[in-house]
Design a protein around this motif. Sequence first.
Motif, PDB file in Angstrom:
ATOM      1  N   ARG A 183       0.821  -1.213   0.000  1.00  0.00           N
ATOM      2  CA  ARG A 183       0.000   0.000   0.000  1.00  0.00           C
ATOM      3  C   ARG A 183       0.854   1.262   0.000  1.00  0.00           C
ATOM      4  NH1 ARG A 183      -2.104   3.656   3.649  1.00  0.00           N
ATOM      5  NH2 ARG A 183      -4.194   4.460   3.196  1.00  0.00           N
ATOM      6  N   ASP A 184       1.858   1.327   0.865  1.00  0.00           N
ATOM      7  CA  ASP A 184       2.675   2.541   0.933  1.00  0.00           C
ATOM      8  C   ASP A 184       3.498   2.718  -0.341  1.00  0.00           C
ATOM      9  OD1 ASP A 184       4.241   0.329   1.545  1.00  0.00           O
ATOM     10  OD2 ASP A 184       5.569   1.441   2.893  1.00  0.00           O
ATOM     11  N   GLU A 185       3.884   1.609  -0.967  1.00  0.00           N
ATOM     12  CA  GLU A 185       4.610   1.694  -2.235  1.00  0.00           C
ATOM     13  C   GLU A 185       3.695   2.238  -3.332  1.00  0.00           C
ATOM     14  OE1 GLU A 185       7.754  -2.028  -1.700  1.00  0.00           O
ATOM     15  OE2 GLU A 185       5.755  -2.389  -2.543  1.00  0.00           O
ATOM     16  N   MET A 186       2.447   1.796  -3.330  1.00  0.00           N
ATOM     17  CA  MET A 186       1.509   2.246  -4.342  1.00  0.00           C
ATOM     18  C   MET A 186       1.215   3.740  -4.176  1.00  0.00           C
ATOM     19  SD  MET A 186      -2.078   0.485  -5.432  1.00  0.00           S
ATOM     20  CE  MET A 186      -1.216  -1.011  -5.914  1.00  0.00           C
ATOM     21  N   ILE A 187       1.043   4.159  -2.923  1.00  0.00           N
ATOM     22  CA  ILE A 187       0.815   5.587  -2.661  1.00  0.00           C
ATOM     23  C   ILE A 187       2.015   6.401  -3.132  1.00  0.00           C
ATOM     24  CG2 ILE A 187       0.620   7.326  -0.833  1.00  0.00           C
ATOM     25  CD1 ILE A 187      -1.161   5.356   0.685  1.00  0.00           C
ATOM     26  N   PHE A 188       3.200   5.911  -2.864  1.00  0.00           N
ATOM     27  CA  PHE A 188       4.425   6.590  -3.306  1.00  0.00           C
ATOM     28  C   PHE A 188       4.452   6.719  -4.828  1.00  0.00           C
ATOM     29  CE2 PHE A 188       8.696   6.182  -5.078  1.00  0.00           C
ATOM     30  CZ  PHE A 188       9.327   7.293  -4.526  1.00  0.00           C
ATOM     31  N   GLU A 189       4.131   5.627  -5.536  1.00  0.00           N
ATOM     32  CA  GLU A 189       4.174   5.640  -6.998  1.00  0.00           C
ATOM     33  C   GLU A 189       3.117   6.593  -7.573  1.00  0.00           C
ATOM     34  OE1 GLU A 189       6.443   4.435  -8.800  1.00  0.00           O
ATOM     35  OE2 GLU A 189       7.457   3.186  -7.322  1.00  0.00           O
ATOM     36  N   LEU A 190       1.946   6.605  -6.973  1.00  0.00           N
ATOM     37  CA  LEU A 190       0.890   7.499  -7.436  1.00  0.00           C
ATOM     38  C   LEU A 190       1.285   8.964  -7.248  1.00  0.00           C
ATOM     39  CD1 LEU A 190      -2.227   5.563  -6.126  1.00  0.00           C
ATOM     40  CD2 LEU A 190      -1.697   6.020  -8.525  1.00  0.00           C
ATOM     41  N   LYS A 191       1.846   9.293  -6.097  1.00  0.00           N
ATOM     42  CA  LYS A 191       2.292  10.665  -5.849  1.00  0.00           C
ATOM     43  C   LYS A 191       3.429  11.036  -6.802  1.00  0.00           C
ATOM     44  CE  LYS A 191       2.757  11.959  -1.533  1.00  0.00           C
ATOM     45  NZ  LYS A 191       3.141  11.907  -0.098  1.00  0.00           N
ATOM     46  N   ASN A 192       4.253  10.056  -7.125  1.00  0.00           N
ATOM     47  CA  ASN A 192       5.354  10.273  -8.054  1.00  0.00           C
ATOM     48  C   ASN A 192       4.843  10.572  -9.459  1.00  0.00           C
ATOM     49  OD1 ASN A 192       8.215  10.416  -8.311  1.00  0.00           O
ATOM     50  ND2 ASN A 192       8.197   8.474  -9.417  1.00  0.00           N
ATOM     51  N   LYS A 193       3.625  10.137  -9.742  1.00  0.00           N
ATOM     52  CA  LYS A 193       3.013  10.395 -11.047  1.00  0.00           C
ATOM     53  C   LYS A 193       2.135  11.645 -11.036  1.00  0.00           C
ATOM     54  CE  LYS A 193       4.726   7.081 -13.498  1.00  0.00           C
ATOM     55  NZ  LYS A 193       5.593   7.384 -14.676  1.00  0.00           N
ATOM     56  N   GLY A 194       2.198  12.402  -9.953  1.00  0.00           N
ATOM     57  CA  GLY A 194       1.518  13.682  -9.924  1.00  0.00           C
ATOM     58  C   GLY A 194       0.178  13.698  -9.219  1.00  0.00           C
ATOM     59  N   THR A 196      -2.233  13.831  -6.042  1.00  0.00           N
ATOM     60  CA  THR A 196      -2.082  14.372  -4.705  1.00  0.00           C
ATOM     61  C   THR A 196      -2.125  13.235  -3.688  1.00  0.00           C
ATOM     62  OG1 THR A 196      -4.455  14.662  -4.336  1.00  0.00           O
ATOM     63  CG2 THR A 196      -3.270  16.478  -5.415  1.00  0.00           C
ATOM     64  N   GLU A 197      -1.706  13.519  -2.469  1.00  0.00           N
ATOM     65  CA  GLU A 197      -1.759  12.483  -1.440  1.00  0.00           C
ATOM     66  C   GLU A 197      -3.191  12.026  -1.195  1.00  0.00           C
ATOM     67  OE1 GLU A 197       0.101  11.487   2.960  1.00  0.00           O
ATOM     68  OE2 GLU A 197       0.400  13.458   2.052  1.00  0.00           O
ATOM     69  N   GLY A 198      -4.129  12.972  -1.204  1.00  0.00           N
ATOM     70  CA  GLY A 198      -5.531  12.607  -1.022  1.00  0.00           C
ATOM     71  C   GLY A 198      -6.041  11.689  -2.128  1.00  0.00           C
ATOM     72  N   GLN A 199      -5.654  11.991  -3.381  1.00  0.00           N
ATOM     73  CA  GLN A 199      -6.058  11.149  -4.499  1.00  0.00           C
ATOM     74  C   GLN A 199      -5.404   9.771  -4.405  1.00  0.00           C
ATOM     75  OE1 GLN A 199      -4.695  13.752  -7.560  1.00  0.00           O
ATOM     76  NE2 GLN A 199      -6.550  15.028  -7.528  1.00  0.00           N
ATOM     77  N   ALA A 200      -4.144   9.745  -3.992  1.00  0.00           N
ATOM     78  CA  ALA A 200      -3.433   8.472  -3.865  1.00  0.00           C
ATOM     79  C   ALA A 200      -4.062   7.596  -2.776  1.00  0.00           C
ATOM     80  CB  ALA A 200      -1.958   8.721  -3.570  1.00  0.00           C
ATOM     81  N   ILE A 201      -4.414   8.204  -1.651  1.00  0.00           N
ATOM     82  CA  ILE A 201      -5.035   7.457  -0.555  1.00  0.00           C
ATOM     83  C   ILE A 201      -6.424   6.970  -0.966  1.00  0.00           C
ATOM     84  CG2 ILE A 201      -5.982   7.656   1.789  1.00  0.00           C
ATOM     85  CD1 ILE A 201      -3.602   9.534   2.399  1.00  0.00           C
ATOM     86  N   TYR A 202      -7.146   7.790  -1.709  1.00  0.00           N
ATOM     87  CA  TYR A 202      -8.462   7.407  -2.199  1.00  0.00           C
ATOM     88  C   TYR A 202      -8.386   6.121  -3.025  1.00  0.00           C
ATOM     89  CZ  TYR A 202     -12.993   7.701  -4.596  1.00  0.00           C
ATOM     90  OH  TYR A 202     -14.254   7.439  -5.094  1.00  0.00           O
TER      91      TYR A 202
END
Length: 202
Positions: A183-194, A196-202
Motif C-alpha cells: 500500500r505505501d509503495e503504491m501511494i508513493f508511486e501514485l504521488k510520483n506520477k503527480g 495528490t496524497e488525497g487522491q493516492a489514498i483514495y
Amino acid sequence: GFDKCEALEPSEYAKELYKLGYTREQIIQDFINGGMAKTDAETLVETSGIDWNSEAVKAVKAYISSPPYNTKYIRPKEIYEQVLTPFSATQKDYAMKNCGFDFNAEALRRMRDAIAELPQNMTTYSPVGCKEFELYGFDESQQNYALNNCGINWNIAAVDYAKMLDLNLPNWDAKYYGRKVKRDEMIFELKNKGFTEGQAIY
C-alpha cells in the motif's frame, strides 16, 4: 558599423539601426563589432529609448495571428524558442503577459481534445503523463489549470492507475515484478506520477 560612424550619438545610432529593421540582438552585435564590451552594448541598447517591450508584444501577436504551418496549438515554449530569442528575459515575460492571448484556455483546449480523441485511455492517464505529453510546451500553471478543469475525476483516475500498477506488469517497474505492490509503495508511486496524497489514498 558604429566604429565607422562618428556623426551620431550611440543611442541615436541604435535608433537608426532599429529603423532599418535591425533586431535587438543585431544592434548589440553591431556595437560589439565596433569594439564595445557586450554588457555596455546591452545597457546602451536597453536605454536607447526604443520600446523593446512593445516590440516583443508585437512579435508574439504576429506569431499567434499567423502561426507556422501545422501548428494546432499555441504553446509558450515554441514562442520563447521561435519568436522571443532576440529579447531579454524581462521583455519576454512582459510580452507573454501582455499579448492578450489566454494560454490557460489553450492548454485546456488541448487537454479536452486529447480526451475526445482517446477517451478510453484518459482514465489511466496520470497528471505527470499529461504534462509530459498532452500538455508539453505549456508552463506548469497552465498545465495545472488544464488538469483541474478538463473534467477528469482524478480520484477515479488514481484508482485506475493503481489497478494497472497492481497488475504487476513487467513494463511498470522491475523492483515490483513478481510480487504484490504494498500500500505505501503504491501511494508513493501514485504521488510520483503527480496525484495528490488525497487522491493516492483514495
